[in-house]
Design an enzyme around this catalytic site. Structure first.
Site, PDB file in Angstrom:
ATOM      1  N   PHE A 137      14.881 -50.024   0.408  1.00 47.58           N
ATOM      2  CA  PHE A 137      15.325 -48.742   0.815  1.00 47.58           C
ATOM      3  C   PHE A 137      15.278 -48.693   2.479  1.00 47.58           C
ATOM      4  O   PHE A 137      15.074 -47.790   2.950  1.00 47.58           O
ATOM      5  CB  PHE A 137      14.531 -47.483   0.415  1.00 47.58           C
ATOM      6  CG  PHE A 137      14.459 -47.330  -1.119  1.00 47.58           C
ATOM      7  CD1 PHE A 137      15.718 -47.954  -1.840  1.00 47.58           C
ATOM      8  CD2 PHE A 137      13.651 -46.609  -1.879  1.00 47.58           C
ATOM      9  CE1 PHE A 137      16.158 -47.634  -3.121  1.00 47.58           C
ATOM     10  CE2 PHE A 137      13.909 -46.489  -3.382  1.00 47.58           C
ATOM     11  CZ  PHE A 137      14.952 -47.111  -3.776  1.00 47.58           C
ATOM     12  N   CYS A 139      16.667 -51.538   4.769  1.00 52.41           N
ATOM     13  CA  CYS A 139      17.768 -52.104   6.042  1.00 52.41           C
ATOM     14  C   CYS A 139      18.705 -50.935   6.497  1.00 52.41           C
ATOM     15  O   CYS A 139      19.210 -50.334   5.734  1.00 52.41           O
ATOM     16  CB  CYS A 139      18.570 -53.128   4.893  1.00 52.41           C
ATOM     17  SG  CYS A 139      17.783 -54.413   4.649  1.00 52.41           S
TER      18      CYS A 139
END
Length: 434
Positions: A137, A139
């Site tokens: 959760f 990048c």
């Protein structure tokens, strides 16, 4: 002799050094070489959903920030998740885990924020016998524009929802990887915990543009004359990562939640600092991309030697040991007084301390015609800038003043009592001392 064996979420590995989900863990060849070099575990590069794989750019994917000696301080990447098909990755993961049962192998996953997508991929990952999963959760580029990665990590409700799906359809440990691109990292950590996460890992990369080419006026790395924001990592992000790890470790709602520390880990000392602030292990990426897999040998040797020196038999002996000493500014002791002291035997007379203090600080260092530098106690506030700019280790120290002595700067006697901003008379919201 120190035992580096770690048991994170019940997953045993020979040392606390894992490779983070990134290019070094993209394929079987890499991971086998990493395990042979001595890494305790890997988080396999992020898997996507079944179907045509993600397409990465066919040009520069990395930009860098260097120190004066061209030592890499930070790396900016615009690479996405794995661009290899799901089946190939799963087959390779299964083979590697079968051949290295004593090493941790975690599958990083990023699929659309739809229950059906997670329900479809989780049983297939479980068949590889991987020790657990990490939900990416974090990048901040490319995938977030498609509603994944940091786009999920910035919405606590989404984190909780997806984590619940994973706990429903997957029986092994679930780690939630958090984005640093958020105001208060405690909120997503709380959401992960509410969703049933077994641990959190942090930090992922920081949204960034590292440089601009002043000939082409394109951000770098440049693709056909254009550039994009990417994810920043490496030694430069370590202070941010340490702060966020400590916030979760000491926050009442998340205290005691297992943490895997990520962000600029380059040496054994970096790892020890993360662990002292509550991380049960650490994940490494940029250091390996800079120096290669065998850097883990120095990490293990250094950590083992330090543990022997300090008398720690297991890593669990010092995990979280620094957390009680992390506090908010308002709780710092305002009666504490220190002064800088320069060791004349170590001083090389470079004058950096003088220039920094005279031009930018408190004019608390005097320079004689013979270039002897002395601290002016009447002006020194012990700001530590002289220590930070001095090129000679331990040449300048901050020496606490004893209680009962008089501070020549303020003329006040140093008190042995603790006094902080919460009760200070200058604070309009001061709490009355009981």
């Amino acid at each position: 002799m120190a035992d580096l064996t770690t048991r994170f979420l019940g997953i045993e590995s020979p040392n606390p050094f894992w490779l983070a989900s990134a290019p070094p863990t993209d394929k079987e060849y890499n991971v086998r070489r990493a395990f042979e070099a001595g890494w305790g575990g890997v988080v396999w590069k992020t898997l996507g959903a079944e179907g045509p794989p993600v397409v990465n750019v066919n040009g520069p994917r990395y930009g860098a920030i260097y120190g004066a000696d061209r030592r890499l301080l930070g790396l900016n990447n615009i690479e996405l998740i794995t661009d290899r098909d799901l089946e190939t990755n799963l087959e390779e993961m299964a083979r590697v885990k079968a051949d290295y049962p004593d090493r941790a192998l975690i599958a990083s996953i990023m699929v659309p924020c739809e229950e059906a997508a997670w329900k479809a991929i989780l049983p297939r990952v479980e068949e590889t016998n991987a020790d657990g999963i990490e939900l990416n959760f974090g990048c901040p580029h490319g995938m977030s524009e498609r509603g994944m990665g940091a786009a999920v990590g910035q919405v606590p409700e989404y984190i909780e929802m997806v984590t619940r799906w994973c706990k429903q359809y997957y029986d092994r440990p679930v780690i939630v990887k958090l984005t640093p691109n958020i105001t208060d990292v405690r909120k997503p950590a709380e959401a992960a915990k509410r969703g049933g996460a077994d641990a959190v890992s942090l930090i992922n990369t920081i949204n960034s543009i590292t440089s601009v080419n002043l000939d082409s006026f394109s951000p770098e790395p440049s693709i056909d004359g254009k550039g994009s924001h990417g994810g920043y990592c490496g030694p430069a992000v370590k202070p941010i990562a340490l702060s966020m790890v400590s916030e979760i470790a000491r926050h009442e709602a998340t205290r005691g939640m297992p943490i895997s520390g990520i962000g600029g880990v380059t040496t054994w000392r970096d790892a020890a600092e993360f662990m002292a602030l509550g991380a049960g292990n650490v994940q490494v990426c940029t250091a390996v991309m800079t120096y290669g897999f065998r850097i883990v040998e120095e990490m293990c040797a250094g950590l083992s030697d330090w543990m022997d020196e300090k008398g720690y038999r297991a890593t669990s002996d010092f995990v979280g040991k620094a957390v009680p000493n992390v506090t908010d500014w308002k709780n710092l002791n305002l009666n504490y007084v220190a002064k800088a002291r320069i060791d004349q035997d170590l001083c090389i007379k470079c004058g950096r301390c003088y220039a920094a203090c005279e031009d930018t600080s408190h004019q608390a260092i005097a320079m004689s015609p013979e270039r002897v530098f002395e601290v002016i106690d009447e002006e020194c506030v012990a700001c530590n800038l002289c220590v930070d700019v001095c090129p000679v280790e331990n040449c300048i120290d901050m020496v606490p003043m004893a209680a009962g002595t008089t501070d020549p700067r303020t003329g006040r006697v140093v008190s042995p009592e603790h006094a902080d901003w919460t009760t200070h008379p200058n604070n309009p919201m001061a709490q009355a001392a009981e």
